[in-house]
Design a protein around this motif. Structure first.
Motif, PDB file in Angstrom:
ATOM      1  N   SER A  31      -6.308 -10.255  12.339  1.00 45.79           N
ATOM      2  CA  SER A  31      -6.986 -11.472  12.761  1.00 45.79           C
ATOM      3  C   SER A  31      -5.991 -12.446  13.499  1.00 45.79           C
ATOM      4  CB  SER A  31      -7.267 -12.525  11.500  1.00 45.79           C
ATOM      5  OG  SER A  31      -8.200 -11.538  10.570  1.00 45.79           O
ATOM      6  N   GLN A 259     -12.743 -14.883  10.552  1.00 51.27           N
ATOM      7  CA  GLN A 259     -13.350 -13.277  10.620  1.00 51.27           C
ATOM      8  C   GLN A 259     -14.457 -13.215  11.369  1.00 51.27           C
ATOM      9  OE1 GLN A 259     -11.832 -10.881   8.974  1.00 51.27           O
ATOM     10  NE2 GLN A 259     -10.303 -12.111   8.202  1.00 51.27           N
ATOM     11  N   ASN A 262     -13.016 -13.119  14.717  1.00 56.39           N
ATOM     12  CA  ASN A 262     -12.412 -11.725  15.339  1.00 56.39           C
ATOM     13  C   ASN A 262     -13.507 -10.715  15.597  1.00 56.39           C
ATOM     14  OD1 ASN A 262      -9.812 -12.968  15.359  1.00 56.39           O
ATOM     15  ND2 ASN A 262      -9.702 -12.808  13.119  1.00 56.39           N
ATOM     16  N   ARG A 263     -14.376 -10.526  14.485  1.00 56.69           N
ATOM     17  CA  ARG A 263     -15.359  -9.522  14.481  1.00 56.69           C
ATOM     18  C   ARG A 263     -16.723  -9.741  14.991  1.00 56.69           C
ATOM     19  NH1 ARG A 263     -15.173  -8.078   7.949  1.00 56.69           N
ATOM     20  NH2 ARG A 263     -12.567  -7.938   8.071  1.00 56.69           N
ATOM     21  N   ARG A 265     -19.299 -11.679  14.792  1.00 58.96           N
ATOM     22  CA  ARG A 265     -20.370 -11.746  13.857  1.00 58.96           C
ATOM     23  C   ARG A 265     -21.468 -12.880  14.647  1.00 58.96           C
ATOM     24  NH1 ARG A 265     -17.749 -12.201   8.181  1.00 58.96           N
ATOM     25  NH2 ARG A 265     -17.002 -10.039   7.804  1.00 58.96           N
TER      26      ARG A 265
END
Length: 304
Positions: A31, A259, A262-263, A265
């Motif tokens: 991250s 998160q 980083n991902r 979403r």
């Protein structure tokens, strides 16, 4: 020599805990590396969530632009973050006396581009509909809807030209489910949710990611939910309402934002099971949910 059967379960638990710990450590390291040197804008950086985000992303090596409406608090946060042996690039921006167009110009002037925009500003309001003036309605909409939408529009041209970027809206579960005595707040959150849902589809072809994070109320000492004497509604209404307003801590929300960035979403719901059930009831059994919420309002009026 085979292990006794009674030792198998504890051993599996220890192994699973170890693997989970290692996974979390690896994800935390990744991250930080993923945001290194990214130009990130955080609005309302002096709030609980904004401050936690600033700490996380600063440790990850991001180049931050921290926005707020209190120069003293921004300066205090700046001093805290840069009080280490390896201070990273950090800009603070007080936009208390600036229009949103000026804010966008100042932000882009800092580094010439924005990699991640985190729209965190919000104005909460709890009051009966008939007690809210039109001016107050406009103020709530200005901060909760026009602020994020104007900033998003302002950074879009550079993101489109670079075919890269990430816009994150920190919204509320009340952008999907309205609760009594929060008409202006819920309306503004519904409006901004719809705007970012449309934006997501329109800019995907340019490689731009749009994320929305819907949470319940944020636990804080100055929570507006503590206003006035607490009514005593019926048991079912009290339970559902208490779960709908059950908050999350700023640190938990900040980690979820990390998160999400980083991902990449697109949509995150940070809520306990009861608010999630209430959302399903809103679409599957709306009459039941309306009756429960109306019962709460009726009981609160009778107790006054």
């Amino acid at each position: 020599m085979a292990l006794p059967s009674v030792m198998v379960l504890p051993l599996l638990i220890v192994v699973a805990a170890g693997l989970y710990y290692i996974y979390n450590e690896v994800m935390q390291f990744m991250s930080k590396s993923l945001v290194r040197n990214k130009v990130m804008v955080i609005t309302d950086a002096v709030s609980g969530v904004g401050t936690e985000c600033a700490h996380l992303f600063h440790k990850g090596g991001a180049r931050l632009i921290l926005c707020g409406t209190s120069w003293d608090k921004l300066e205090s946060l700046y001093n805290y973050l840069t009080d280490d042996a390896d201070p990273r690039e950090l800009v603070i921006l007080d936009f208390s006396d600036m229009g949103m167009e000026d804010v966008v110009a100042e932000v882009l002037e800092c580094y010439g581009c924005v990699d991640v925009l985190i729209c965190n500003s919000s104005m909460k309001l709890k009051s009966p509909v008939q007690s809210v003036s039109l001016e107050l309605d406009r103020n709530v909409m200005d901060i909760n809807y026009f602020g994020p939408s104007t900033l998003a529009k302002g950074v879009l041209p550079t993101m489109i030209s670079r075919r890269s970027g990430h816009i994150v809206l920190i919204n509320s579960i009340q952008g999907r489910l309205a609760v009594p005595f929060r008409s202006s707040y819920a309306a503004s959150k519904h409006a901004v949710q719809a705007f970012f849902d449309c934006l997501r589809a329109e800019v995907e072809e340019y490689g731009i990611v749009v994320s929305t994070i819907s949470h319940t109320f944020i636990n804080a000492s100055d929570s507006p939910l503590a206003e006035g004497p607490a009514p005593k509604p019926n048991i079912l209404a009290a339970f559902i309402t208490s779960q709908l307003i059950h908050g999350v801590s700023p640190s938990v929300l900040a980690n979820e934002i990390m998160q999400t960035v980083n991902r990449k979403r697109k949509e995150v719901m940070l809520a306990h099971p009861i608010p999630r059930v209430a959302l399903y009831l809103r679409f599957l059994l709306p009459s039941f949910l309306f009756a429960v919420l109306a019962a709460e309002v009726k009981d609160s009026v009778l107790d006054e």
